[in-house]
Design an enzyme around this catalytic site. Structure first.
Site, PDB file in Angstrom:
ATOM      1  N   ASP A   1       0.872  -1.175   0.000  1.00 34.34           N
ATOM      2  CA  ASP A   1       0.000   0.000   0.000  1.00 34.34           C
ATOM      3  C   ASP A   1       0.909   1.225   0.000  1.00 34.34           C
ATOM      4  O   ASP A   1       1.510   1.563   1.024  1.00 34.34           O
ATOM      5  CB  ASP A   1      -0.894  -0.014   1.241  1.00 34.34           C
ATOM      6  CG  ASP A   1      -1.780   1.216   1.343  1.00 34.34           C
ATOM      7  OD1 ASP A   1      -1.701   2.098   0.461  1.00 34.34           O
ATOM      8  OD2 ASP A   1      -2.549   1.308   2.324  1.00 34.34           O
TER       9      ASP A   1
ATOM     10  N   TYR B   1      -8.406  13.641  -9.024  1.00 29.40           N
ATOM     11  CA  TYR B   1      -7.456  13.079  -9.984  1.00 29.40           C
ATOM     12  C   TYR B   1      -6.628  14.178 -10.639  1.00 29.40           C
ATOM     13  O   TYR B   1      -5.391  14.110 -10.681  1.00 29.40           O
ATOM     14  CB  TYR B   1      -8.220  12.288 -11.039  1.00 29.40           C
ATOM     15  CG  TYR B   1      -7.352  11.524 -12.012  1.00 29.40           C
ATOM     16  CD1 TYR B   1      -6.695  10.359 -11.623  1.00 29.40           C
ATOM     17  CD2 TYR B   1      -7.190  11.963 -13.318  1.00 29.40           C
ATOM     18  CE1 TYR B   1      -5.896   9.656 -12.508  1.00 29.40           C
ATOM     19  CE2 TYR B   1      -6.394  11.269 -14.218  1.00 29.40           C
ATOM     20  CZ  TYR B   1      -5.750  10.117 -13.815  1.00 29.40           C
ATOM     21  OH  TYR B   1      -4.949   9.421 -14.693  1.00 29.40           O
TER      22      TYR B   1
END
Length: 255
Positions: free
Chosen positions: A60, A161
């Site tokens: 992660d 984003y």
């Protein structure tokens, strides 16, 4: 810089652009590619296919301690010379939708994966990279971050984003200036629409709309075409401090 016998770290290295990059670097003689990804099943399959030079690490990248541990293990293989930060998520959400304001957890997740993830990897990689034995021109390493056309032409619903991808573009020059004294180059690639798992759930009509916004060729990019540019950047030392758009001349529409 030579790819041969170099150790590379590739985030998102079990699918899409990251997988294509890992394959090309291995094909070009890298000592090892350490692939950081959350898709353990795909990582296992690729390890079986590509052999022991493909070192998958279920990671992660939003967790700096996990990243530190993986890169410490990677340095046991050899000097890390190449870093490619290709992991990303879309995190789609409007600032204001029928359901109300954007959920902060949605915005945060996009920023954590797409911006903090690369930062964690660079933070873990650069101290060791700066101590590498210098090669030709005194070069010790190269970092390639992956942005997007959305850094300039973000579409509706791409608040998180676009912000994260624009930040990567903004970091490129200051990082390259800072790390020049250590013989480390920093580049960013901003791909357009590539045929990767990120687009797997996108309706055909949306894909066709994206393709229509390209000048030439009128199709989605192939992941290996992205990997070709990674190879060029690694091998050619004059690539530094810049962002290269790789999109067939695509200019994204508002939606």
């Amino acid at each position: 810089m030579k790819i041969e016998d170099s150790v590379a770290v590739v985030t998102g290295g079990a699918s899409g652009l990251g997988e294509a990059t890992a394959r090309r670097l291995l094909d070009r003689g890298a000592r090892a590619v350490v692939a950081l990804d959350v898709n353990a099943e795909r990582g296992k399959d690729l390890t079986a296919e590509l052999g022991d030079r493909y070192r998958f690490a279920r990671t992660d990248i939003t967790d700096p301690e996990e990243v530190d541990a993986v890169l410490a293990d990677a340095r046991e293989i050899g000097e890390i010379r190449i870093v490619v930060n290709a992991a990303a998520i879309a995190a789609p959400a409007k600032l204001l939708s029928r359901k109300g304001p954007i959920p902060l957890e949605t915005f945060d997740k996009g920023i954590k994966v797409n911006l903090y993830g690369p930062l964690h990897v660079m933070r873990a990689a650069v101290p060791g990279m700066a101590g590498n034995e210098p090669r030709e021109d005194g070069e010790r390493g190269v970092i390639i971050n992956v942005s997007s056309g959305a850094a300039w032409e973000g579409q509706i619903g791409q608040v998180s984003y676009s912000a994260s991808k624009a930040a990567l573009v903004g970091m490129t020059l200051p990082l390259s200036r800072e790390l020049a004294e250590h013989g480390i180059r920093v580049m960013t690639i901003a791909p357009g629409a590539f045929d990767t798992p990120m687009y797997a759930q996108v309706p055909p009509s949306v894909k066709e709309g994206l393709i229509a916004q390209s000048l030439f060729p009128r199709r989605m990019g192939h992941p290996d075409e992205f990997a070709m540019l990674v190879e060029e950047i690694v091998r050619n030392p004059m690539h530094n401090g810049r962002t290269i758009r790789l999109d067939g001349g695509m200019i994204l529409s508002p939606s």
